[in-house]
Motif scaffolding. Structure first.
Motif, PDB file in Angstrom:
ATOM      1  N   GLY A 263      84.103  51.916  45.672  1.00  0.00           N
ATOM      2  CA  GLY A 263      82.908  51.749  46.027  1.00  0.00           C
ATOM      3  C   GLY A 263      82.091  52.413  47.350  1.00  0.00           C
ATOM      4  O   GLY A 263      80.774  52.699  47.344  1.00  0.00           O
TER       5      GLY A 263
ATOM      6  N   SER B 245      85.805  47.181  48.068  1.00  0.00           N
ATOM      7  CA  SER B 245      84.950  48.232  47.439  1.00  0.00           C
ATOM      8  C   SER B 245      83.592  47.874  47.324  1.00  0.00           C
ATOM      9  O   SER B 245      82.759  48.651  47.382  1.00  0.00           O
ATOM     10  CB  SER B 245      85.851  48.485  46.286  1.00  0.00           C
ATOM     11  OG  SER B 245      85.030  49.374  45.383  1.00  0.00           O
TER      12      SER B 245
ATOM     13  N   ALA C   2      82.429  53.544  39.515  1.00  0.00           N
ATOM     14  CA  ALA C   2      82.928  53.067  40.463  1.00  0.00           C
ATOM     15  C   ALA C   2      82.711  51.474  40.357  1.00  0.00           C
ATOM     16  O   ALA C   2      83.585  50.689  40.707  1.00  0.00           O
ATOM     17  CB  ALA C   2      82.458  53.534  41.902  1.00  0.00           C
TER      18      ALA C   2
ATOM     19  N   GLY D 116      88.615  56.381  45.498  1.00  0.00           N
ATOM     20  CA  GLY D 116      88.187  56.254  46.652  1.00  0.00           C
ATOM     21  C   GLY D 116      88.781  57.235  47.651  1.00  0.00           C
ATOM     22  O   GLY D 116      88.292  57.490  48.941  1.00  0.00           O
TER      23      GLY D 116
ATOM     24  N   THR E 272      85.470  48.384  39.948  1.00  0.00           N
ATOM     25  CA  THR E 272      85.690  47.381  40.901  1.00  0.00           C
ATOM     26  C   THR E 272      85.363  46.056  40.294  1.00  0.00           C
ATOM     27  O   THR E 272      86.056  45.316  40.421  1.00  0.00           O
ATOM     28  CB  THR E 272      84.484  47.603  41.944  1.00  0.00           C
ATOM     29  OG1 THR E 272      84.750  48.903  42.394  1.00  0.00           O
ATOM     30  CG2 THR E 272      84.684  46.817  42.982  1.00  0.00           C
TER      31      THR E 272
ATOM     32  N   THR F  29      87.900  53.002  49.262  1.00  0.00           N
ATOM     33  CA  THR F  29      87.778  52.666  47.998  1.00  0.00           C
ATOM     34  C   THR F  29      86.495  53.091  47.136  1.00  0.00           C
ATOM     35  O   THR F  29      85.800  54.052  47.773  1.00  0.00           O
ATOM     36  CB  THR F  29      87.256  50.942  48.052  1.00  0.00           C
ATOM     37  OG1 THR F  29      85.927  50.968  48.948  1.00  0.00           O
ATOM     38  CG2 THR F  29      88.246  50.055  48.832  1.00  0.00           C
TER      39      THR F  29
ATOM     40  N   LEU G 156      90.856  52.265  41.730  1.00  0.00           N
ATOM     41  CA  LEU G 156      90.052  52.073  42.862  1.00  0.00           C
ATOM     42  C   LEU G 156      90.602  53.056  44.122  1.00  0.00           C
ATOM     43  O   LEU G 156      89.664  53.818  44.594  1.00  0.00           O
ATOM     44  CB  LEU G 156      90.259  50.638  43.221  1.00  0.00           C
ATOM     45  CG  LEU G 156      89.101  50.141  44.300  1.00  0.00           C
ATOM     46  CD1 LEU G 156      88.037  49.923  43.541  1.00  0.00           C
ATOM     47  CD2 LEU G 156      89.622  49.168  45.073  1.00  0.00           C
TER      48      LEU G 156
END
Lengths: 175, 477
Positions: free
Chosen positions: B386, B377, B329, B462, B333, B384, B458
């Motif tokens: 993140g 993110s 991830a 997410g 990002t 997202t 992303l």
């Protein structure tokens, strides 16, 4: 004390002393000469440990080629203008602290830790056996290391060309 | 040397072939477009190679590397990030003064070094891979050779990487003196057998190895180089350092320390835990007061490696999966974020200061939207990638019961919102009046492609992380 260990300690003292000298000299040429001595000592140590090929390589490549190259570079770029002086105290202090920590750790390891008492059997790696071993068991490593050399070469070429372009540009500005 | 060895090595061999092809092409006829095409073709071929052989049973090729599913996953990640960097570099170097084809060659070699690291099974492979990566990286950093900051970044990295390599080598020597072998499994077996009474030799060797790994991951207190280098290096290189170099090192971290049972090894656990704690705190605090977007991203990367270590240290069944997910991830990002920075940059100066981004929404609404998504993110906002990564890390940490680290993670993440939102606010503020706008050049197709792919990934990861989690579950079994 056998002849073998006598030689070992003698070499160890030479290596240590010359390396200390190499680190503390402010004159770069002197430092390099001391480093060459240190490399010769390491080569002897390799020989003593039963690796004559490695010893020869150490002398030819490190002491011979690389250090001489260093010497040439030092002579070319004229860095010897600074007066010989000791390091400023600001740099000395952390070095001394780290040195003491290292010494303490070293003593702890040498005396406090039983470790493996069994000494390794003395073996001799002939160049032939060494080459066979490397190319039969570690062929991948040889290939990857060749790429390492390649990238070092490309990087040096690319960054080195900067000098030529720059001096050409400078030459144009101030004819 | 058997056929199966070569089959397992397919991605690496294809990558090496691409290196040779690009080198020959540069030697015969310089052409930027041709180099990019060859580079991308090589990377895509290597990715197809990963897909073709990725499901094979693990195979150890010479004592050095093991090509297993984890290695193939990380190689895939590295190749993807390299391809994205090459595409981003396409427009960035187009107007560069002088010749720039070597950039792609160096990128390919660096990617190969990273792949070797990801598959390393032996301290020798670890060291060789690391050196290939470092040497290519400092040339890549100094590549914009007319900019002093870039050359300075390369030089700083050269010196510091050299020092960290020296530590690492000393550590390896000590480990060898104690264990008598450089292969990872023998080392971890020895560590397991020793339990709490690890010999000092092994302990010091381990500590020095952690220094080597910590330098590359930029964990506090080995983080000093990060901000200057992120800021000084050309934007595509920064993207590369932040993704490829980090993910290769994370793969190595998994190989080195994941088999170790942390409850039986308190020294190692506490070392890494303190590094994680310090990275989260220091990274976030230093990022708060920056005014340069690249420096903010640099400090945030330090913090993120701290979060990643929390996932890794949990030691529960989910630890490895959470770590792999987090780095994936994070890679997506950061590629997106630095993609935006690259697209906005020109060859002579990178878009860096906050004022470069002020009013971005009004001049490039899509770009501002993408950058906002990436920043959210990084901050860990839901929907997202993140967020899922952080959520996963916290879950793993909770299973492992390391509550103090989880609390630090949550608190510092909350603090990090401040500086991410500062950039977002700047983007949506009215543009500065007396500022000479950068030429409103359209976004290149290649840059647009990278940004689109990263944004889609992303949002996809997410909102529907199932497929990726399944994939990671399969490779970490």
């Amino acid at each position: 004390m056998t002849l073998y260990s006598l030689l070992f300690y003698l070499l160890a003292i030479i290596i240590l002393a010359s390396t200390v000298m190499a680190v503390t000299r402010r004159n770069l040429v002197h430092a390099i000469i001391y480093l060459v001595v240190s490399f010769f000592g390491s080569a002897m140590l390799f020989y003593l440990l039963g690796a004559p090929f490695l010893a020869a390589i150490e002398v030819i490549i490190y002491a011979g080629a690389i250090m001489i190259l260093f010497l040439f570079i030092v002579m070319m770029i004229d860095v010897d203008r600074h007066k010989e002086r000791l390091f400023p105290i600001r740099q000395c202090l952390p070095a001394i602290i780290f040195g003491l920590v290292y010494a303490a750790v070293g003593l702890m390891v040498t005396f406090g830790h039983s470790g493996s008492k069994a000494s390794m059997p003395i073996a001799v790696a002939t160049p032939n056996a060494f080459g066979r071993f490397v190319f039969e068991h570690h062929w991948l490593a040889v290939e990857i290391v060749s790429l390492l050399l390649l990238v070092a070469l490309i990087g040096a070429l690319y960054l080195g060309r900067l000098k030529i372009e720059k001096s050409a540009a400078a030459g144009k500005e101030t004819p | 040397m058997q056929t199966a060895d070569f089959t397992a090595l397919t991605p690496l061999l294809l990558l090496a072939a691409a290196i040779a092809a690009v080198m020959l092409q540069i030697a015969l006829k310089r052409s930027h477009i041709l180099t990019i095409v060859l580079t991308l073709a090589g990377l895509i071929a290597a990715m197809l190679g990963v897909l073709a052989v990725g499901d094979m049973p693990a195979r150890q090729v010479t004592p050095l590397v093991t090509m297993d599913r984890l290695a193939f996953f990380f190689i895939g990640l590295i190749l993807t990030a390299t391809a994205a960097t090459a595409l981003l570099g396409c427009r960035y170097w187009e107007h560069a003064v002088g010749q720039c084809e070597e950039y792609y060659l160096l990128l390919l070699v660096a990617a190969l070094g990273a792949c070797v690291l990801a598959a390393a099974h032996h301290f020798a492979a670890f060291f060789i891979g690391l050196e290939i990566l470092s040497i290519s990286l400092f040339t890549l950093m100094a590549f914009a050779r007319r900019r002093m900051a870039s050359v300075e970044a390369g030089l700083k990295y050269l010196v510091l990487a050299g020092i960290s390599s020296a530590f690492l080598l000393f550590g390896i020597a000590l480990i060898y003196a104690d264990v008598g072998s450089l292969a990872f499994p023998i080392w971890t077996a020895r560590l397991q057998a020793a339990g709490e009474t690890v010999s000092p030799l092994l302990l010091i060797g381990m500590g020095m190895t952690v220094i080597g790994v910590g330098f590359k991951l930029a964990l506090v207190p080995f983080h000093m180089w990060t901000a200057d280098i992120y800021q000084g290096a050309p934007a595509p290189t920064t993207a590369f350092v932040a993704t490829v170099s980090k993910s290769a090192m994370v793969a190595l971290l998994l190989r080195l320390f994941a088999p170790v049972d942390f409850t039986a090894e308190p020294a190692l656990f506490w070392t890494l835990a303190i590094l994680a704690f310090a990275s989260m705190i220091v990274g976030n605090i230093l990022a708060l007061r920056q005014d340069s977007v690249k420096r903010i991203l640099a400090y945030s990367s330090i913090a993120h490696m701290g979060y990643l270590l929390v996932a890794f240290l949990s030691g529960g069944p989910a630890a490895i999966a959470a770590t792999v997910f987090y780095i994936t991830a994070y890679t997506i990002t950061v590629l997106g974020a630095f993609g935006v920075v690259t697209v906005l940059s020109r060859t002579d100066a990178d878009a860096d200061s906050m004022s470069d981004f002020q009013g971005l929404f009004f001049s490039h609404p899509w770009l501002a939207g993408v950058f906002m998504a990436m920043l959210l993110s990084l901050a860990g906002i839901p929907l997202t990638a993140g967020f899922i990564g952080k959520f996963y890390a916290i879950t793993a940490g909770a299973q492992g019961g390391i509550w103090w680290l989880i609390i630090t993670l949550v608190l510092t993440s909350a603090a990090s919102l401040f500086y991410y939102l500062r950039i977002v606010v700047a983007m949506f503020s009215p543009p500065l009046e007396n500022k000479t706008q950068p030429p409103a050049a359209g976004i290149s197709y290649s840059g647009g492609l990278v940004l689109t792919v990263m944004t889609v990934l992303l949002i996809w990861v997410g909102s529907a992380p199932g497929p990726l989690i399944d994939l990671i579950g399969r490779i970490t079994q």
